[in-house]
Design a protein around this motif. Structure first.
Motif, PDB file in Angstrom:
ATOM      1  N   MET A   1       0.827  -1.190   0.000  1.00 59.34           N
ATOM      2  CA  MET A   1       0.000   0.000   0.000  1.00 59.34           C
ATOM      3  C   MET A   1       0.872   1.254   0.000  1.00 59.34           C
ATOM      4  N   SER A   2       0.370   2.307  -0.642  1.00 57.59           N
ATOM      5  CA  SER A   2       1.097   3.576  -0.706  1.00 57.59           C
ATOM      6  C   SER A   2       1.099   4.290   0.641  1.00 57.59           C
ATOM      7  N   VAL A   3       0.180   3.886   1.538  1.00 54.95           N
ATOM      8  CA  VAL A   3       0.062   4.472   2.878  1.00 54.95           C
ATOM      9  C   VAL A   3      -0.025   3.338   3.889  1.00 54.95           C
ATOM     10  N   THR A   4       0.606   3.521   5.054  1.00 57.25           N
ATOM     11  CA  THR A   4       0.575   2.500   6.096  1.00 57.25           C
ATOM     12  C   THR A   4      -0.045   3.073   7.364  1.00 57.25           C
ATOM     13  N   ILE A   5      -0.304   2.203   8.328  1.00 56.49           N
ATOM     14  CA  ILE A   5      -0.848   2.664   9.607  1.00 56.49           C
ATOM     15  C   ILE A   5       0.132   3.610  10.305  1.00 56.49           C
ATOM     16  N   LYS A   6       1.429   3.429  10.085  1.00 59.20           N
ATOM     17  CA  LYS A   6       2.412   4.352  10.675  1.00 59.20           C
ATOM     18  C   LYS A   6       2.248   5.754  10.095  1.00 59.20           C
ATOM     19  N   ASP A   7       1.974   5.820   8.790  1.00 64.52           N
ATOM     20  CA  ASP A   7       1.736   7.119   8.166  1.00 64.52           C
ATOM     21  C   ASP A   7       0.493   7.793   8.757  1.00 64.52           C
ATOM     22  N   ILE A   8      -0.522   6.996   9.007  1.00 67.30           N
ATOM     23  CA  ILE A   8      -1.769   7.532   9.553  1.00 67.30           C
ATOM     24  C   ILE A   8      -1.580   8.000  10.990  1.00 67.30           C
ATOM     25  N   GLN A   9      -0.814   7.251  11.768  1.00 66.04           N
ATOM     26  CA  GLN A   9      -0.529   7.681  13.138  1.00 66.04           C
ATOM     27  C   GLN A   9       0.300   8.959  13.141  1.00 66.04           C
ATOM     28  N   ALA A  10       1.235   9.074  12.196  1.00 65.60           N
ATOM     29  CA  ALA A  10       2.027  10.307  12.086  1.00 65.60           C
ATOM     30  C   ALA A  10       1.136  11.480  11.680  1.00 65.60           C
ATOM     31  N   ALA A  11       0.201  11.228  10.795  1.00 68.11           N
ATOM     32  CA  ALA A  11      -0.741  12.271  10.383  1.00 68.11           C
ATOM     33  C   ALA A  11      -1.585  12.728  11.560  1.00 68.11           C
ATOM     34  N   ARG A  12      -1.911  11.810  12.419  1.00 64.28           N
ATOM     35  CA  ARG A  12      -2.725  12.165  13.578  1.00 64.28           C
ATOM     36  C   ARG A  12      -1.978  13.158  14.477  1.00 64.28           C
ATOM     37  N   ALA A  13      -0.700  12.973  14.597  1.00 65.99           N
ATOM     38  CA  ALA A  13       0.088  13.908  15.404  1.00 65.99           C
ATOM     39  C   ALA A  13       0.114  15.297  14.763  1.00 65.99           C
ATOM     40  N   VAL A  14       0.130  15.339  13.426  1.00 66.52           N
ATOM     41  CA  VAL A  14       0.153  16.623  12.715  1.00 66.52           C
ATOM     42  C   VAL A  14      -1.122  17.420  12.970  1.00 66.52           C
ATOM     43  N   ILE A  15      -2.267  16.736  12.979  1.00 66.83           N
ATOM     44  CA  ILE A  15      -3.547  17.452  13.075  1.00 66.83           C
ATOM     45  C   ILE A  15      -4.044  17.615  14.511  1.00 66.83           C
ATOM     46  N   ALA A  16      -3.316  17.068  15.465  1.00 69.44           N
ATOM     47  CA  ALA A  16      -3.822  16.961  16.845  1.00 69.44           C
ATOM     48  C   ALA A  16      -4.312  18.280  17.429  1.00 69.44           C
ATOM     49  N   ASP A  17      -3.615  19.356  17.191  1.00 67.86           N
ATOM     50  CA  ASP A  17      -3.963  20.626  17.829  1.00 67.86           C
ATOM     51  C   ASP A  17      -4.782  21.554  16.945  1.00 67.86           C
ATOM     52  N   ALA A  18      -5.120  21.096  15.718  1.00 72.60           N
ATOM     53  CA  ALA A  18      -5.778  22.008  14.783  1.00 72.60           C
ATOM     54  C   ALA A  18      -7.073  21.466  14.188  1.00 72.60           C
ATOM     55  N   VAL A  19      -7.330  20.171  14.356  1.00 78.36           N
ATOM     56  CA  VAL A  19      -8.543  19.563  13.809  1.00 78.36           C
ATOM     57  C   VAL A  19      -9.314  18.900  14.940  1.00 78.36           C
ATOM     58  N   MET A  20     -10.601  19.121  14.983  1.00 80.33           N
ATOM     59  CA  MET A  20     -11.431  18.599  16.063  1.00 80.33           C
ATOM     60  C   MET A  20     -11.459  17.067  16.076  1.00 80.33           C
ATOM     61  N   ARG A  21     -11.376  16.517  17.278  1.00 85.84           N
ATOM     62  CA  ARG A  21     -11.642  15.086  17.460  1.00 85.84           C
ATOM     63  C   ARG A  21     -13.154  14.963  17.648  1.00 85.84           C
ATOM     64  N   THR A  22     -13.834  14.688  16.566  1.00 89.36           N
ATOM     65  CA  THR A  22     -15.297  14.746  16.556  1.00 89.36           C
ATOM     66  C   THR A  22     -15.910  13.605  17.371  1.00 89.36           C
ATOM     67  N   PRO A  23     -17.122  13.807  17.891  1.00 89.70           N
ATOM     68  CA  PRO A  23     -17.758  12.759  18.701  1.00 89.70           C
ATOM     69  C   PRO A  23     -18.187  11.558  17.877  1.00 89.70           C
ATOM     70  N   MET A  24     -18.180  10.410  18.505  1.00 89.41           N
ATOM     71  CA  MET A  24     -18.679   9.151  17.940  1.00 89.41           C
ATOM     72  C   MET A  24     -19.785   8.688  18.887  1.00 89.41           C
ATOM     73  N   LEU A  25     -21.033   8.773  18.439  1.00 92.19           N
ATOM     74  CA  LEU A  25     -22.160   8.579  19.337  1.00 92.19           C
ATOM     75  C   LEU A  25     -23.127   7.509  18.829  1.00 92.19           C
ATOM     76  N   PRO A  26     -23.780   6.804  19.744  1.00 90.41           N
ATOM     77  CA  PRO A  26     -24.802   5.838  19.328  1.00 90.41           C
ATOM     78  C   PRO A  26     -26.011   6.562  18.752  1.00 90.41           C
ATOM     79  N   ALA A  27     -26.724   5.870  17.847  1.00 91.41           N
ATOM     80  CA  ALA A  27     -27.901   6.453  17.199  1.00 91.41           C
ATOM     81  C   ALA A  27     -29.070   5.471  17.329  1.00 91.41           C
ATOM     82  N   PRO A  28     -29.733   5.452  18.493  1.00 90.55           N
ATOM     83  CA  PRO A  28     -30.805   4.481  18.730  1.00 90.55           C
ATOM     84  C   PRO A  28     -31.938   4.548  17.708  1.00 90.55           C
ATOM     85  N   LYS A  29     -32.307   5.755  17.266  1.00 89.42           N
ATOM     86  CA  LYS A  29     -33.402   5.873  16.303  1.00 89.42           C
ATOM     87  C   LYS A  29     -33.026   5.279  14.953  1.00 89.42           C
ATOM     88  N   LEU A  30     -31.797   5.517  14.524  1.00 94.53           N
ATOM     89  CA  LEU A  30     -31.348   4.918  13.266  1.00 94.53           C
ATOM     90  C   LEU A  30     -31.161   3.414  13.420  1.00 94.53           C
TER      91      LEU A  30
END
Length: 410
Positions: A1-30
């Motif tokens: 693959m052109s991208v690995t999990i290590k690349d994704i973890q490194a990307a996470r460090a780049v965006i940590a202070d500038a991109v929101m960690r959005t909520p992950m919530l249950p959806a009982p109605k759906l």
């Protein structure tokens, strides 16, 4: 693959202070609606209301100083445009964005509000890309591709990392597909963390580009779609092999499916989803048997929908459910008849929304008149009861709305 999990973890460090960690919530109605246990990742809560900020920031943060000074260019139907414009301004990088002429005005205006130079050119993303590449060559601008770039793919993959941190035992991720950046990054991340997880990709039926590429099919591509954010004719060179290797299923969804999903997010979840953002839910509504009894993670990947379009969708769904219906009544043209009809509809519990009165149709008697009346009802059974009562009262009555067809008799 052109991208690995290590690349994704490194990307996470780049965006940590500038991109929101959005909520992950249950959806009982759906969950009740689909028969699955549904969890939603609310990427529509990002500053630019889509996941695109993740990949855009990773790409822009890694540009050399010369590229930052000279400026960048991107093409997009809206969400990538806004993300690039927003983070380019944060980082002091001049940004030019080429958008199709058909891009919803709300997305054009939002992109301009972030300080980018916006050029509307081309009817499709492919045509906009051609124009962007010409400008990039003429002005020595650095190209920021919306999906076919390792930094973009790695940035988008951070969504799945967060989802599996919040709900580690998900059985499936359902992910919209345009060019394939979102699904590729998240498939790599999810499969690295949970090798047995199933990845389901969803495309608009009018734009089955990845379907054609992976399945060696030749379905027609094109047409006006609610999901303009994934209306892509050319899939990525980098993303295609990732999808082939890691995506378990591809599902195509109709425009009606997309409308129903946008409406469900608005009515049941009280949140805004654009057509592309609702594609995952559209697949679940169209094919519930695929997801029944599974623990499913949905990425609500974008919420940039024109309010006028959202209002239209909500009314259309009321019509599909027979909660708004129209009747054509042929009556004798004499005083008091219209008042009697209005009173009768009130007795039947119908709320009159609109009345059109005509004497000029040739299919009614010369001494008659035609009334088209649109009413609000409680549900389909109530609509049927109203029509039956009108016919029983001796009125010539037929339905006009598309949901039931032109039906009804004396």
């Amino acid at each position: 693959m052109s991208v690995t999990i290590k690349d994704i973890q490194a990307a996470r460090a780049v965006i940590a202070d500038a991109v929101m960690r959005t909520p992950m919530l249950p959806a009982p109605k759906l969950s009740a609606l689909t028969g699955a246990e549904v969890f939603i990742k609310y990427e529509n809560l990002q500053v630019t209301n889509s996941f695109k900020e993740r990949g855009a920031l990773v790409k822009l943060s890694r540009l050399p100083e010369s590229a930052r000074r000279d400026g960048i260019i991107a093409m997009s139907a809206g969400n990538h445009a806004q993300a690039v414009a927003y983070h380019a301004r944060r980082l002091g990088i001049p940004a030019t964005i080429v958008m199709p002429k058909t891009t919803p005005f709300v997305k054009v205006r939002a992109t301009e509000s972030h300080g980018a130079r916006v050029i509307l050119d081309g009817e499709t993303l492919a045509e906009s890309q051609d124009r962007a590449e010409q400008i990039a060559a003429m002005e020595a601008l650095t190209w920021v591709h919306p999906y076919d770039d390792p930094d973009i793919i790695a940035g988008q993959g951070t969504v799945a990392v967060e989802m599996l941190e919040d709900v580690p035992d998900l059985d499936m991720l359902v992910i919209p597909i345009g060019g394939g950046g979102l699904v590729s990054g998240n498939a790599i991340a999810a499969r690295a963390l949970r090798p047995d997880i199933r990845i389901v990709g969803v495309e608009a039926a009018l734009y089955p580009s990845m379907w054609n590429a992976v399945k060696h099919d030749a379905r027609p591509i094109g047409g006006p779609t609610l999901a303009e954010g994934i209306a892509v004719k050319n899939v990525g060179v980098l993303t295609r092999p990732i999808v082939e290797a890691m995506v378990s299923d591809l599902i195509l969804v109709s425009e009606a499916d997309l409308e129903r999903a946008v409406n469900a997010y608005a009515i049941l979840q009280k949140t805004m989803a654009e057509g592309a953002g609702a594609a995952g839910l559209a697949a679940m509504l169209a094919h519930p048997e695929v997801f029944r009894d599974r623990k499913v993670g949905l990425i609500l990947c974008g919420g940039n929908i024109d309010p006028r379009i959202l209002a239209s969708i909500m009314v259309r769904e009321l019509e599909r459910e027979d909660r708004i219906v129209s009747f054509r009544l042929t009556i004798t043209d004499q005083p008091g008849v219209l008042g009697k009809i209005a009173s009768r509809l009130g007795e039947l519990g119908a709320n009159i929304l609109e009345v059109a009165h005509s004497r000029l149709y040739l299919d009614i008697p010369a001494k008659g008149a035609s009334i088209d009346v649109t009413v609000e009802t409680r549900n389909r059974a109530h609509a049927e009861d109203i029509m039956a009562a009108l016919i029983q009262d001796g009125m010539i009555c037929r339905r006009l709305d598309s949901g039931a067809g032109d039906s009804g008799t004396h």
